[in-house]
Scaffold this active site. Structure first.
Site, PDB file in Angstrom:
ATOM      1  N   PRO A   1       3.276   2.000  -4.738  1.00  0.00           N
ATOM      2  CA  PRO A   1       4.636   2.390  -5.133  1.00  0.00           C
ATOM      3  C   PRO A   1       4.877   3.903  -5.028  1.00  0.00           C
ATOM      4  CG  PRO A   1       3.363   1.632  -7.046  1.00  0.00           C
ATOM      5  CD  PRO A   1       2.517   1.404  -5.840  1.00  0.00           C
TER       6      PRO A   1
ATOM      7  N   GLU B   1      -5.218  -1.287 -11.295  1.00  0.00           N
ATOM      8  CA  GLU B   1      -4.480  -0.022 -11.384  1.00  0.00           C
ATOM      9  C   GLU B   1      -4.350   0.681 -10.036  1.00  0.00           C
ATOM     10  OE1 GLU B   1      -2.494   1.247 -13.641  1.00  0.00           O
ATOM     11  OE2 GLU B   1      -2.932  -0.660 -14.618  1.00  0.00           O
TER      12      GLU B   1
ATOM     13  N   ARG C   1       8.883  -9.262  13.831  1.00  0.00           N
ATOM     14  CA  ARG C   1      10.145  -9.662  14.455  1.00  0.00           C
ATOM     15  C   ARG C   1      10.667  -8.613  15.431  1.00  0.00           C
ATOM     16  NH1 ARG C   1      14.713  -7.938  11.942  1.00  0.00           N
ATOM     17  NH2 ARG C   1      15.938  -9.827  12.190  1.00  0.00           N
TER      18      ARG C   1
ATOM     19  N   ASP D   1      21.048  -5.876  13.591  1.00  0.00           N
ATOM     20  CA  ASP D   1      20.665  -6.091  12.196  1.00  0.00           C
ATOM     21  C   ASP D   1      21.124  -4.963  11.286  1.00  0.00           C
ATOM     22  OD1 ASP D   1      19.280  -8.401  12.616  1.00  0.00           O
ATOM     23  OD2 ASP D   1      17.342  -7.424  12.838  1.00  0.00           O
TER      24      ASP D   1
HETATM   25  N1  SAH Z   1      -0.905   1.950 -11.169  1.00  0.00           N
HETATM   26  C1  SAH Z   1      -0.240   1.978  -9.908  1.00  0.00           C
HETATM   27  C2  SAH Z   1       0.299   0.597  -9.550  1.00  0.00           C
HETATM   28  C3  SAH Z   1      -0.751  -0.427  -9.283  1.00  0.00           C
HETATM   29  S1  SAH Z   1      -0.055  -1.943  -8.797  1.00  0.00           S
HETATM   30  C4  SAH Z   1       0.934   2.947  -9.949  1.00  0.00           C
HETATM   31  O1  SAH Z   1       1.608   3.015 -10.972  1.00  0.00           O
HETATM   32  O2  SAH Z   1       1.215   3.607  -8.925  1.00  0.00           O
HETATM   33  C5  SAH Z   1      -1.377  -2.694  -7.953  1.00  0.00           C
HETATM   34  C6  SAH Z   1      -1.307  -2.598  -6.435  1.00  0.00           C
HETATM   35  O3  SAH Z   1      -0.125  -3.222  -5.968  1.00  0.00           O
HETATM   36  C7  SAH Z   1      -1.284  -1.200  -5.877  1.00  0.00           C
HETATM   37  O4  SAH Z   1      -2.561  -0.700  -5.733  1.00  0.00           O
HETATM   38  C8  SAH Z   1      -0.576  -1.394  -4.551  1.00  0.00           C
HETATM   39  O5  SAH Z   1      -1.493  -1.712  -3.499  1.00  0.00           O
HETATM   40  C9  SAH Z   1       0.330  -2.583  -4.783  1.00  0.00           C
HETATM   41  N2  SAH Z   1       1.743  -2.228  -4.996  1.00  0.00           N
HETATM   42  C10 SAH Z   1       2.409  -2.259  -6.171  1.00  0.00           C
HETATM   43  N3  SAH Z   1       3.688  -1.905  -6.032  1.00  0.00           N
HETATM   44  C11 SAH Z   1       3.879  -1.639  -4.717  1.00  0.00           C
HETATM   45  C12 SAH Z   1       5.003  -1.207  -3.957  1.00  0.00           C
HETATM   46  N4  SAH Z   1       6.194  -0.969  -4.507  1.00  0.00           N
HETATM   47  N5  SAH Z   1       4.831  -1.052  -2.619  1.00  0.00           N
HETATM   48  C13 SAH Z   1       3.634  -1.269  -2.040  1.00  0.00           C
HETATM   49  N6  SAH Z   1       2.526  -1.679  -2.715  1.00  0.00           N
HETATM   50  C14 SAH Z   1       2.639  -1.852  -4.041  1.00  0.00           C
END
Ligand code: SAH
Length: 233
Positions: free
Chosen positions: A88, A118, A156, A171
């Site tokens: 994220p 995490e 795609r 698109d």
């Molecule tokens: N503690 C981290 C979140 C971990 S979520 C933080 O706050 O940044 C667990 C896993 O889900 C992450 O390691 C990532 O690979 C994936 N993930 C979660 N949200 C995501 C998002 N919005 N985009 C891409 N991958 C995501």
């Protein structure tokens, strides 16, 4: 050469799953793209095959160990395809990113590293210089769902995947606008008529109507997208 996707995950059984159906699934079967799935756990060395540990400094959750993830990454050749950690905190995934990374002249494929718990030890990203890619401002429980999103939207765009060459050029986002509405038979449904211009056979008028609809919709729903479009044309 087919487009090569590699996913590093703790849950290899989650693939191809959604990507084995519909457009992406047919393209996979036809050899337009290849999917390699690497089980991060295979690179654990202790008898319990441990992949995570508690965070230094305390706090909730577990962190994927750098030595294990590092070995998984080193089993791959990072010189021919970019590798992204799904997170994220990453750069937001956009249609522009997808286009660049699926252009057969400049891209051989992609490597996606899925986190869990995490996340992964920061030093892995630092040591291998791995950029982060986000599918939106919300937190998933693992990177696998994000990998589906990235790969589905990439496949795609690969040459020969979509029936009509131009079909994704219209698109939403591709042309810088949200897409115009679509209609099909019957011409009247629940008392609702299809806009007359679409039945006129006048292609110029149809194109003009669609553009107008796309512009109105974009202005109303996504002022941010509209601003960017205006500054582009
Ligand atoms: N503690 C981290 C979140 C971990 S979520 C933080 O706050 O940044 C667990 C896993 O889900 C992450 O390691 C990532 O690979 C994936 N993930 C979660 N949200 C995501 C998002 N919005 N985009 C891409 N991958 C995501």
């Amino acid at each position: 050469m087919p487009f090569r996707a590699t996913v590093l995950t703790l849950y290899p059984e989650m693939f191809p799953s959604l990507l084995g159906h519909s457009l992406a699934g047919r393209a996979l079967e036809a050899g337009v793209w290849e999917l390699e799935v690497i089980n991060i756990r295979d690179f654990a060395t202790d008898k319990h095959r441990t992949v995570d540990d508690t965070p230094y400094g305390g706090g909730a959750g577990m962190v994927l160990k750098p030595d294990v993830v590092g070995r998984a990454i080193e089993s791959l050749d990072l010189s021919t395809r970019p590798c992204y950690y799904l997170s994220p905190r990453g750069i937001p995934l956009t249609q522009e990113f997808l286009k660049t990374h699926t252009n057969p002249e400049s891209s051989a494929g992609i490597i996606l590293l899925c986190g869990h718990f995490e996340g992964i030890d920061e030093r892995v990203l630092q040591h291998y210089n791995i950029p982060e890619l986000s599918i939106g401002d919300y937190v998933l429980s693992g990177g696998e769902v994000a990998a589906y999103v990235v790969l589905d939207s990439m496949v795609r765009l690969l040459p020969s995947v979509m029936g009509k060459q131009a079909s994704h050029e219209q698109d939403s986002f591709s042309a810088g606008l949200l897409e115009h509405p679509h209609y099909t038979r019957p011409a009247v449904w629940q008392g609702l008529e299809v806009p007359a211009v679409l039945l006129s056979g006048n292609h110029g008028a149809v194109d003009a109507w669609r553009l107008q609809q796309a512009e109105d919709l974009t202005k109303r729903r996504r002022p941010d997208v509209w601003e960017a479009y205006k500054n582009r044309v």
